[in-house]
Scaffold this motif. Structure first.
Motif, PDB file in Angstrom:
ATOM      1  N   ALA A  96       0.842  -1.202   0.000  1.00 28.02           N
ATOM      2  CA  ALA A  96       0.000   0.000   0.000  1.00 28.02           C
ATOM      3  C   ALA A  96       0.875   1.249   0.000  1.00 28.02           C
ATOM      4  O   ALA A  96       2.061   1.200   0.341  1.00 28.02           O
ATOM      5  N   GLN A  97       0.279   2.354  -0.390  1.00 27.32           N
ATOM      6  CA  GLN A  97       0.938   3.654  -0.346  1.00 27.32           C
ATOM      7  C   GLN A  97      -0.026   4.682   0.203  1.00 27.32           C
ATOM      8  O   GLN A  97      -1.235   4.558   0.029  1.00 27.32           O
ATOM      9  N   ILE A  98       0.523   5.697   0.853  1.00 27.48           N
ATOM     10  CA  ILE A  98      -0.277   6.828   1.292  1.00 27.48           C
ATOM     11  C   ILE A  98       0.092   7.978   0.366  1.00 27.48           C
ATOM     12  O   ILE A  98       1.265   8.295   0.194  1.00 27.48           O
ATOM     13  N   ALA A  99      -0.927   8.576  -0.237  1.00 30.26           N
ATOM     14  CA  ALA A  99      -0.704   9.666  -1.187  1.00 30.26           C
ATOM     15  C   ALA A  99      -1.462  10.912  -0.752  1.00 30.26           C
ATOM     16  O   ALA A  99      -2.511  10.820  -0.121  1.00 30.26           O
ATOM     17  N   ALA A 100      -0.913  12.061  -1.099  1.00 30.59           N
ATOM     18  CA  ALA A 100      -1.570  13.345  -0.894  1.00 30.59           C
ATOM     19  C   ALA A 100      -1.946  13.872  -2.268  1.00 30.59           C
ATOM     20  O   ALA A 100      -1.087  14.077  -3.119  1.00 30.59           O
ATOM     21  N   MET A 101      -3.246  14.064  -2.474  1.00 30.77           N
ATOM     22  CA  MET A 101      -3.755  14.538  -3.753  1.00 30.77           C
ATOM     23  C   MET A 101      -4.347  15.929  -3.573  1.00 30.77           C
ATOM     24  O   MET A 101      -4.967  16.210  -2.549  1.00 30.77           O
ATOM     25  N   ARG A 102      -4.154  16.759  -4.546  1.00 34.80           N
ATOM     26  CA  ARG A 102      -4.697  18.119  -4.524  1.00 34.80           C
ATOM     27  C   ARG A 102      -6.203  18.053  -4.718  1.00 34.80           C
ATOM     28  O   ARG A 102      -6.693  17.314  -5.574  1.00 34.80           O
TER      29      ARG A 102
END
Length: 163
Positions: A96-102
């Motif tokens: 899994a990955q944690i992403a920050a999206m605009r």
């Protein structure tokens, strides 16, 4: 965002405006840590909102989120368009990955491929989360709630790629 487990532990809370509270809690029945917005009712009661971001209750994931937030402090959110990725962690132990999206107003934190999301509508909301994480990490370490289960060093998961 509800759980029937009586052992749920609130790790940290932070009020945001008059009617919302950012809540981070440990759900031992699901072996997860949940972050989400709760609403204050007219009678003063605080009720859970829609499902939020769920992480595995392991140091590697909490530290990865903290690392991601640390890197986003100085990032220029306005350089990315709506829906574009600002930053993401290296793959975690389970891939899994944690992403920050605009998003239109701020950012959305997402745990891919599953794990929900947490909308942070402004820098002030983002700062609330940043202030909560150290408190929550200390509580998790003190209680030993599923932390330090991975053999991989936590620093490897905290690697963040800014776009």
């Amino acid at each position: 965002m509800t759980s029937t487990n009586e052992d749920v532990t609130v790790l940290a809370t932070a009020p945001f405006g008059d009617d919302r509270v950012l809540v981070m809690r440990h759900l031992p029945d699901r072996e997860t840590i949940e972050l989400g917005w709760w609403s204050r009712e007219e009678d003063g009661a605080v009720m859970p909102g829609p499902a939020g971001l769920e992480l595995a209750a392991e140091a590697i994931e909490v530290e990865a989120l903290a690392g991601l937030c640390q890197r986003l402090i100085d990032a220029r959110w306005d350089v990315a368009g709506n829906g574009e990725t600002l930053a993401e962690t290296a793959p975690l132990a389970d891939g899994a990955q944690i992403a920050a999206m605009r998003s239109e107003d701020g950012i959305v934190l997402i745990r891919r491929p599953d794990g929900g999301d947490l909308a942070l509508p402004s820098r002030a909301a983002f700062d609330l989360l940043g202030g909560m994480l150290p408190v929550a990490q200390q509580k998790l370490e003190a209680f030993g709630f599923g932390m330090f289960q991975q053999e991989e060093p936590a620093s490897a998961a905290a690697t963040v790629e800014l776009r």
